[in-house]
Motif scaffolding. Structure first.
Motif, PDB file in Angstrom:
ATOM      1  N   THR A 271       4.877  -4.910  -6.066  1.00  8.89           N
ATOM      2  CA  THR A 271       5.427  -5.275  -4.754  1.00  8.89           C
ATOM      3  C   THR A 271       5.013  -6.694  -4.371  1.00  8.89           C
ATOM      4  OG1 THR A 271       5.301  -2.982  -4.102  1.00  8.89           O
ATOM      5  CG2 THR A 271       5.557  -4.558  -2.332  1.00  8.89           C
ATOM      6  N   PHE A 272       3.740  -7.011  -4.579  1.00 13.95           N
ATOM      7  CA  PHE A 272       3.299  -8.389  -4.302  1.00 13.95           C
ATOM      8  C   PHE A 272       4.078  -9.370  -5.180  1.00 13.95           C
ATOM      9  CE2 PHE A 272      -0.892  -6.716  -2.597  1.00 13.95           C
ATOM     10  CZ  PHE A 272      -0.649  -7.151  -1.305  1.00 13.95           C
TER      11      PHE A 272
ATOM     12  N   ALA B 178       0.840  -1.214   0.000  1.00 12.15           N
ATOM     13  CA  ALA B 178       0.000   0.000   0.000  1.00 12.15           C
ATOM     14  C   ALA B 178       0.868   1.254   0.000  1.00 12.15           C
ATOM     15  CB  ALA B 178      -0.922  -0.011   1.220  1.00 12.15           C
ATOM     16  N   PHE B 179       1.996   1.206   0.719  1.00  9.17           N
ATOM     17  CA  PHE B 179       2.868   2.384   0.766  1.00  9.17           C
ATOM     18  C   PHE B 179       3.609   2.603  -0.548  1.00  9.17           C
ATOM     19  CE2 PHE B 179       1.979   2.583   5.222  1.00  9.17           C
ATOM     20  CZ  PHE B 179       2.152   3.919   5.529  1.00  9.17           C
ATOM     21  N   THR B 180       4.067   1.491  -1.170  1.00 10.89           N
ATOM     22  CA  THR B 180       4.778   1.673  -2.448  1.00 10.89           C
ATOM     23  C   THR B 180       3.823   2.168  -3.525  1.00 10.89           C
ATOM     24  OG1 THR B 180       4.420  -0.657  -2.988  1.00 10.89           O
ATOM     25  CG2 THR B 180       6.542  -0.087  -1.986  1.00 10.89           C
ATOM     26  N   GLY B 181       2.538   1.965  -3.311  1.00 10.34           N
ATOM     27  CA  GLY B 181       1.532   2.478  -4.253  1.00 10.34           C
ATOM     28  C   GLY B 181       1.530   3.991  -4.329  1.00 10.34           C
ATOM     29  N   LEU B 182       2.133   4.641  -3.357  1.00  5.00           N
ATOM     30  CA  LEU B 182       2.200   6.103  -3.405  1.00  5.00           C
ATOM     31  C   LEU B 182       3.143   6.583  -4.503  1.00  5.00           C
ATOM     32  CD1 LEU B 182       2.263   6.963   0.405  1.00  5.00           C
ATOM     33  CD2 LEU B 182       0.380   7.263  -1.183  1.00  5.00           C
TER      34      LEU B 182
ATOM     35  N   PRO C 113      -3.435   9.665  -3.710  1.00  4.83           N
ATOM     36  CA  PRO C 113      -3.017   9.151  -5.018  1.00  4.83           C
ATOM     37  C   PRO C 113      -1.491   9.085  -5.111  1.00  4.83           C
ATOM     38  CG  PRO C 113      -3.650  11.452  -5.198  1.00  4.83           C
ATOM     39  CD  PRO C 113      -3.917  11.049  -3.783  1.00  4.83           C
ATOM     40  N   CYS C 114      -0.983   8.790  -6.319  1.00  7.37           N
ATOM     41  CA  CYS C 114       0.469   8.687  -6.487  1.00  7.37           C
ATOM     42  C   CYS C 114       1.124  10.067  -6.355  1.00  7.37           C
ATOM     43  CB  CYS C 114       0.788   8.070  -7.847  1.00  7.37           C
ATOM     44  SG  CYS C 114       0.239   9.084  -9.223  1.00  7.37           S
ATOM     45  N   PHE C 115       2.448  10.090  -6.257  1.00 10.91           N
ATOM     46  CA  PHE C 115       3.179  11.347  -6.067  1.00 10.91           C
ATOM     47  C   PHE C 115       2.887  12.347  -7.183  1.00 10.91           C
ATOM     48  CE2 PHE C 115       6.719   9.071  -3.492  1.00 10.91           C
ATOM     49  CZ  PHE C 115       5.968   9.232  -2.346  1.00 10.91           C
ATOM     50  N   ALA C 116       2.772  11.836  -8.411  1.00  8.59           N
ATOM     51  CA  ALA C 116       2.522  12.746  -9.545  1.00  8.59           C
ATOM     52  C   ALA C 116       1.208  13.495  -9.341  1.00  8.59           C
ATOM     53  CB  ALA C 116       2.476  11.947 -10.845  1.00  8.59           C
TER      54      ALA C 116
END
Lengths: 715, 55
Positions: A587-588, A574-578, A630-633
């Motif tokens: 990640t999975f 969930a964190f890498t989804g950022l 949502p993502c960083f972008a």
């Protein structure tokens, strides 16, 4: 010929960007709803690099009310292109010519390009283009932007018009009494404005346009003289000055239309009208929309798309690539850790993301068809009805439609909303719509936990809409967003058969972008995740359970235990989804690649996920990732659009809190009711949270708009 | 030797991606999709009158 600049102007959704793409070879996003272009864009003509073409945002007038109008007006008046190609939607000739008349008032050379003439024919109307050109006093060309027909002729006529040294006035002539007033104003300001712009300035001063008044440095005597002229005209016409100008323009347009348009049957319903009677029907519209979206997700995730995904997962990344690479790396005597990095980290991570490409392609095709044929624009109309009931403007739905592709342009599309509070709220809730990156998470959860249920994937779409509506109701009751929604007027485009090229271009660009992202951001992320999941803090090669990632994840994981997935792997995902939402799947892919027997079965992640979570936890995980930040972008885009870190932090906090709350309730209720879980303290808290939500949405009193703000808004 | 070459290639590529996406000064807009598909805010850098396009 020296270099030259032409501008494409016209009403929203009249085909400007389609014409721009055809003329310049650009690949600007073409949406079949108004408000896609919020900034002007430029490109060179394909066949004449000396000519620059400007694509202006769609506007209905040159009044300085909306951001698009200001962009277009400033450009036309201050930068003065050499000529303007005015794209006119022939199916709505009166309203489109209203803008044409205003463009003519600017004194710029104009060429009128009549678009959608084929649709006009079907509507049993006929145009006499020669008469239209005669009546307007400018060249008129028939074009078909979709088929790129007539566009070169239109640009050539514009170039000719720009090179024409005959500086005769091209203005539309209005009522003689009005012309007399304008003439007098021109005399007053003739020393201050160039000859070719004096009529424009005179009309704007007559309208009491404050921006133009501020722009000119008029003496007090001149101001009094101007006011006398305007008041005299208002007495003569028995109307206010702005209405006089509008009436004169429409009278001119009506004369032109009567001269050039032959309507064979005025009162028969067009095919579009007939379809709309059903599709936008008060009672049927939402059920039809639900069925359509169900079909879209059923096709892309459950059936057609799955065939390709299964092949990529089972055969390509399950057999061909590992079976080829493993002996090859062994023959090169590559170290074991490097083999693990390549096979588990890169192939496992990037491969698990790429595997969803066929499903995404089918989804892009379906959404592209719905958009291009004009159905999606109807959804904005239907949603306006729903949104308005809850104090939201339907105008907020356009950014949300754009956000189904990517959240960043969706957030940026909120610029078309004039009301600042509505705009801020739209930015905050737009990313609740599942973007294409989130589709990988939807497909993963639907495939792993609910392989036979066709409702799970489309439900993600409706969870997004529900979060938007619920947020709208709640936020409108708070002091930050209190106020009436802005009115929403939207022209519904005529239905037409989806154009293969439009849909293909959209699918190609989105797919290319997905692959590029997998090959760059996801690739780098997978390497980082592999490193963190294979080494401890002393940089020693260890088993996954003793790795840095496991240690970090284990600290945070308890926070998500009430959501049903307090597992360190899920927390890390969930964190890498950022960074990018596809990273959740990647990640999975990396973390589960260590499991035994992986290479024997392509759909590795699914059974391992099933073994880790219950279906209720899986759905809770899906909802959390759909609604959280949502993502960083996209966060960066929010920061740019808010222009404020505080607002951005507020938005991100709200999104994460809502995601946590909704996921918590979903898991607690589903686990207790459907999975036979015990009624625990957490279930009780979930009931309390539900009661709080019901109160906030239904019974909490609205905060009144502060008096000072009200008086500002009313003035 | 193969391990070293692969390590240079893989970690070099990853470092380049991170540098070009997040660290480089004149980096591309963060969202690929929007940039390629036509982000509403991508200005045409090569236009003839570049000054006023970005004004």
């Amino acid at each position: 010929m020296t270099s030259m600049e032409l501008a494409l102007a016209g009403n929203p959704n009249c085909g400007k960007t389609t014409a721009f793409n055809a003329l310049t070879g650009a690949r600007q996003y073409v949406g079949n709803w108004p408000g896609v272009t919020v900034e002007k864009k430029a490109g060179y003509l394909k066949h004449n690099k000396k000519v620059t073409l400007q694509d202006l945002p769609g506007i209905y007038s040159l009044a300085p009310y909306s951001p698009e109008e200001i962009v277009a007006r400033d450009y036309l008046i201050d930068n003065r292109p050499d000529a303007v190609i005015d794209i006119v939607d022939a199916t709505n000739i009166e309203r489109n010519l209203y803008l044409t008349v205003q463009l003519m008032e600017t004194g710029l050379p104009i060429v009128v390009a009549m678009n959608m003439m084929d649709v006009v024919k079907k509507q049993n109307k006929q145009f006499n283009l020669d008469k239209l050109a005669y009546g307007l006093g400018v060249p008129v060309v028939s074009i078909c932007a979709l088929k790129a027909q007539g566009l070169n002729e239109a640009t050539q006529r514009a170039i000719d018009a720009a090179e024409d040294t005959d500086t005769q006035d091209r203005y539309p002539l209005y009522d003689k009494r009005f012309e007399a007033a304008i003439g007098e104003i021109e005399d007053v300001i003739c020393q201050q404005v160039p000859y070719d712009r004096k009529r424009w300035f005179a009309i704007k001063l007559f309208e009491r346009d404050t921006k133009i008044n501020e722009q000119l440095t008029l003496t007090d005597e001149q101001k009094i003289e101007l006011e006398d002229i305007i008041r005299t005209a208002e007495k003569v016409f028995n109307d206010d000055s702005e209405s006089i100008v509008i009436n004169e323009r429409y009278a001119f347009v009506t004369r032109i239309v009567n001269l050039a348009v032959v309507k064979k049957s005025d009162f028969s319903l067009s095919t579009s009208d007939k379809i709309d009677r059903v599709v936008t029907n008060r009672f049927l519209a939402l059920p039809i929309f639900a069925v359509v979206m169900w079909a879209v997700y059923y096709l892309s995730i459950q059936t057609v798309g799955t065939l390709g995904t299964d092949w990529i997962n089972d055969v390509l990344f399950g057999q061909i690539i590992p079976n080829t690479l493993t002996p090859l790396l062994a023959s090169w005597q590559v170290a074991t850790w490097m083999q693990s990095l390549i096979l588990d980290g890169i192939i496992g991570g990037v491969g698990s993301v790429i595997g969803f490409l066929p499903q995404l392609i089918v989804l892009f095709v379906c959404l592209g068809i719905l958009e291009d044929c004009g159905y999606m624009a109807r959804i904005a109309f239907v949603m306006d009805r729903l949104f308005r009931k809850f104090g939201l403007s339907g105008k907020s739905f356009i950014p949300m439609l754009v956000a189904t592709g990517c959240g960043v342009p969706g957030i940026m599309a909120s610029r078309t909303i004039e009301n600042e509070k509505d705009r801020h709220m739209t930015i905050m809730i737009t990313t609740f719509m599942p973007c294409s990156a989130k589709l990988t998470i939807i497909a993963l959860v639907a495939g792993a936990f609910f392989p036979t249920s066709s409702w799970v994937a489309p439900s993600a779409y409706f969870v997004g809409i529900f979060a938007i509506v619920a947020s709208g109701i709640f936020l409108k009751k708070t002091r930050l967003f209190a106020g009436d929604p802005a009115p929403f007027i939207m022209e519904l485009p005529t239905y037409h058969m989806p154009q293969f090229m439009n849909v293909a271009r959209q699918v190609l660009e989105r797919s290319r972008s997905f692959i590029k992202k997998a090959g760059t951001i996801i690739f780098a992320s997978c390497i980082l995740i592999w490193l963190l999941s294979n080494f401890n803090f002393r940089l020693q090669w260890v088993s996954e359970g003793k790795s840095m990632l496991a240690a970090i994840g284990a600290v945070i994981a308890p926070l998500f235990a009430p959501l049903g997935w307090g597992n360190w792997r899920a927390t890390v995902a969930a964190f890498t989804g950022l960074v990018a939402k596809e990273n959740v799947v990647g990640t999975f892919g990396v973390l589960f690649s260590h499991a035994k027997g992986l290479a024997e079965n392509g759909q590795q992640i699914w059974p391992l996920l099933r073994a880790t979570f219950t279906p209720a936890a899986g759905y809770s995980f899906l909802v959390f990732n759909l609604l959280c930040a949502p993502c960083f972008a996209a966060v960066g885009a929010m920061r740019r659009e808010f222009g404020d870190v505080k607002w951005t932090m507020t938005a991100v906090t709200y999104q994460c809190s809502l995601a946590y709350l909704v996921s918590f309730m979903i898991y607690q209720f589903a686990h207790w009711l459907l999975e036979g879980g015990a009624f625990t303290i957490s279930t009780g808290i979930a009931f309390a949270a539900l009661a709080l939500c019901v109160y906030a949405l239904g019974f909490m009193p609205k905060r009144q708009q502060p008096v000072a703000e009200l008086s500002t808004a009313q003035s | 030797m193969a391990t070293v070459i692969l390590a240079i290639l893989i970690f070099g590529s990853a470092a380049y991606v991170i540098w070009s996406r997040y660290l480089k000064k004149d980096r591309k807009p963060a969202c690929d999709g929007c940039h390629d598909v036509g982000c509403p805010l991508v200005a045409a850098k090569d236009a003839k009158h570049g000054e006023h396009l970005n004004s």
